[in-house]
Scaffold this active site. Structure first.
Site, short mmCIF file in Angstrom:
data_model
loop_
_atom_site.label_atom_id
_atom_site.label_comp_id
_atom_site.label_asym_id
_atom_site.label_seq_id
_atom_site.Cartn_x
_atom_site.Cartn_y
_atom_site.Cartn_z
CD GLU A 1 -2.92 5.00 1.94
OE1 GLU A 1 -2.70 4.35 2.98
OE2 GLU A 1 -2.54 6.18 1.77
CD GLU A 2 -5.40 8.43 -1.90
OE1 GLU A 2 -4.84 9.30 -1.23
OE2 GLU A 2 -4.80 7.72 -2.72
CG ASP B 1 -1.63 1.31 1.47
OD1 ASP B 1 -1.71 2.12 0.54
OD2 ASP B 1 -2.12 1.51 2.60
#
Length: 631
Positions: A326-327, A308
């Site tokens: 990541e989002e 991540d």
């Protein structure tokens, strides 16, 4: 269904300043946990040769589930190398502590305008909610930070069919509210926070995670007193921001799935604390590397630890405007968002390991082109504790204001990135095949792809785990890195050999491609075999031609774009800020000339957001002694 369980915790020799050691010991003793003195740290600085000669990491012992008494909750105790399970009473007598626990809205300590917050919430959510305006009005009754407008949710409802809007507010929202209000029944003990500097883990069921996410959706969780060290835990920014349609699709789809059929697994979040490896003496050989242009990290399958590319505040902009690696990960697997509730921001020597999060959505695109693409049935098998055999390691990269090779290869920053990646890639997981990663910190945070690929290869080699590297469509990166990798394998090069070569490199100001060519020449000069790349002799003439091509490419940077950037800076900044903007613009001319305009725009926007969040590289990096969490 198990209530929330607080799992293994081992203190560092020096607990963080904000948490008193006596309070922490009292907290654990209140749970019936036998405490032992902190284990002596093992220093890698005394020789990575010792680490190199050590056997490969052993898989973590498997723990079998046992029948659960109705009035007890399951805890796992870890002391040294021993692990055991114990059932403790659900109703914990431990008093809530601001430093040690999450302030859940159903706790008596949570007071809103002189009244119990939970009573205010239940009253506000009991009224009919027919659309975005009524939802905002209800939330505003118990949340002081509620925006004045829900433009993002309004736009979303205007773009979908009327029947879908009726389904969301007539069927799905009541289900979300019921799930949120069930929180006191699902979680009957204090929820600890994973504070910085303490190795600890928290496990909870997927149903408990769903209830917490429902409360995040409804904005019921008030920020903690130390909120600046934690991500926010509400969806209000998504509701108020236009262009949030893809995120809302992911969120509504998740709730639709779990309300219809609640998953029965568990999740675990673990904070890892490490230190500085002695890279000059690390004699581990280079591990296997495979590079994939078209694949995705999340599709690499069981056995791979998924990287991540995190913000130091877990989740980054998942609950806001961000929409990069990541989002997107947190949107397609929303259970990861729960970690934002209790994970304090990561320090330089920390990573967060997340195990068992289920993926619910498919997607297409990236950044502004991200879009929900339908349902996803996660095929990942589960372990004996009901967790999906899926491990995701969150590691945050340095945000670089300067993109020059010299800056990114400076001693402190190089060591910081190596140590951070090593800590994450050596995480304690069962039966690891390797690390699935990619261009870590190379988008919004301005990291150089070639440098980060080499750094991650070294970190994985020190962790003795093979690398599955996804380039996100960058075939040129494969053409640059794979010949270097094959050469390193052919020569039997070690981590310390490559680290030494990186430290001896002097940038020519011509980008990281020149670094790769330098390393090819550096290792090609050692040994008896002539150095070749794609059947072509890499001699001084070839290097000179490459350097000339790079120089010409750099000279071709569009001057109009530079003028446009300065004009925008002038409109938004003071005269002093313009000077800074000019200096940053000059530094940016060292970037790859082939970078697209969309990438430049995303970097500038993400750089603005990261700067606002404090994600900057610091001049001073604290040195740590490497310790091993025996758990």
């Amino acid at each position: 269904m198990l209530p929330i369980a607080f799992f293994s915790l081992a203190m560092e020799e020096q607990p963080p300043k904000r948490m008193k050691q006596t309070s922490l010991r009292s907290f654990l003793q209140g749970l019936g946990v036998p405490l032992s003195e902190p284990a002596a740290s093992k220093s890698a600085g005394s020789g990575a040769a010792a680490a190199a000669s050590a056997p490969a990491p052993k898989p973590a012992p498997r723990v079998r589930a046992r029948p659960q008494p109705a009035d007890h909750e399951l805890y796992e105790m870890v002391q040294g190398e021993s692990r055991s399970l114990i059932f403790l009473p659900k109703e914990s007598s431990e008093a809530w502590s601001e430093d040690l626990h999450v302030l859940l809205p159903c706790l008596p300590q949570d007071v809103f305008r002189g009244k119990p917050h939970w009573d205010v919430i239940k009253q506000a959510l009991s009224a009919p909610i027919a659309g975005p305006a009524e939802l905002r009005e209800a939330i505003a009754k118990y949340n002081r930070q509620c925006p004045s407008r829900f433009d993002g949710l309004v736009d979303y409802c205007e773009q979908i069919e009327e029947e879908m809007v009726e389904m969301i507010f007539g069927t799905l929202l009541p289900g979300i509210i019921a799930l949120a209000l069930d929180l006191p029944n699902l979680i009957r003990c204090q929820v600890p926070v994973l504070v910085s500097g303490v190795r600890a883990s928290i496990s909870l069921t997927q149903q408990q995670a769903a209830s917490l996410l429902a409360n995040a959706f409804l904005g019921t969780v008030q920020p903690s007193a130390d909120h600046r060290n934690y991500p926010h835990f509400h969806f209000l920014s998504i509701f108020s921001s236009t262009g949030s349609g893809a995120k809302l699709n992911c969120i509504f789809h998740y709730f639709n799935r779990v309300i219809k059929k609640m998953p029965q697994g568990t999740l675990t979040f673990r904070r890892l604390c490490g230190g500085a490896l002695d890279w000059e003496t690390c004699a581990d050989p280079i591990v296997d590397l495979n590079m994939d242009v078209d694949g995705r990290i999340e599709d690499s399958g069981p056995g791979y630890v998924h990287a991540d590319f995190a913000n130091k505040y877990l989740g980054g902009g998942a609950l806001g405007h961000g929409c990069v690696q990541e989002e997107i990960l947190f949107m397609i697997a929303p259970e990861l968002i729960v970690g934002c509730l209790f994970c304090e921001k990561m320090s330089e020597n920390e990573a967060i390991l997340m195990t068992g999060a289920e993926r619910f959505s498919s997607y297409t695109g990236y950044g502004y082109n991200f879009d929900w693409a339908g349902d996803y049935i996660d095929p990942t098998p589960r372990d004996d504790e009901g967790r999906l055999r899926k491990d995701i390691i969150a590691i945050d990269a340095i945000y670089f204001y300067k993109t020059s090779v010299t800056d990114q290869l400076s001693d402190k920053k190089l060591r910081r990135e190596l140590n951070k990646a090593y800590l994450g890639f050596s995480c304690p997981v069962a039966r690891p095949i390797g690390i699935a990663t990619g261009n870590w910190g190379c988008g919004a945070f301005n990291g150089d792809k070639r440098i980060k690929a080499i750094i991650q290869l070294l970190a994985c080699s020190a962790a003795r785990r093979n690398v599955q590297y996804f380039t996100f469509g960058d075939s040129e990166l494969v053409r640059d890195i794979m010949p270097l990798y094959r050469l390193l394998k052919e020569k039997g090069s070690t981590v310390k050999d490559v680290f030494k070569a990186l430290r001896t490199y002097t940038s020519t100001g011509k980008g990281s491609a020149a670094l790769v060519h330098y390393l090819m020449r550096y290792f090609g000069a050692v040994g008896t075999q002539p150095l070749s790349m794609e059947s072509e002799q890499l001699d001084e003439q070839t290097l000179a031609a490459v350097d000339l091509a790079e120089a010409e490419a750099m000279a071709a940077i569009d001057a109009a774009e530079a003028a446009e950037a300065m004009e925008a800076a002038a409109a938004a900044a003071s005269m002093e800020d313009m000077v800074v903007a000019q200096e940053l613009l000059d530094d940016s001319l060292d970037e790859d000339a082939e970078m697209s305009g969309e990438e430049r725009h995303m970097r500038r926007e993400a750089g603005r957001m990261a700067g606002a969040a404090g994600d900057v590289d610091e001049d001073e990096t604290q040195e740590f002694t490497l310790t091993y969490d025996e758990s």
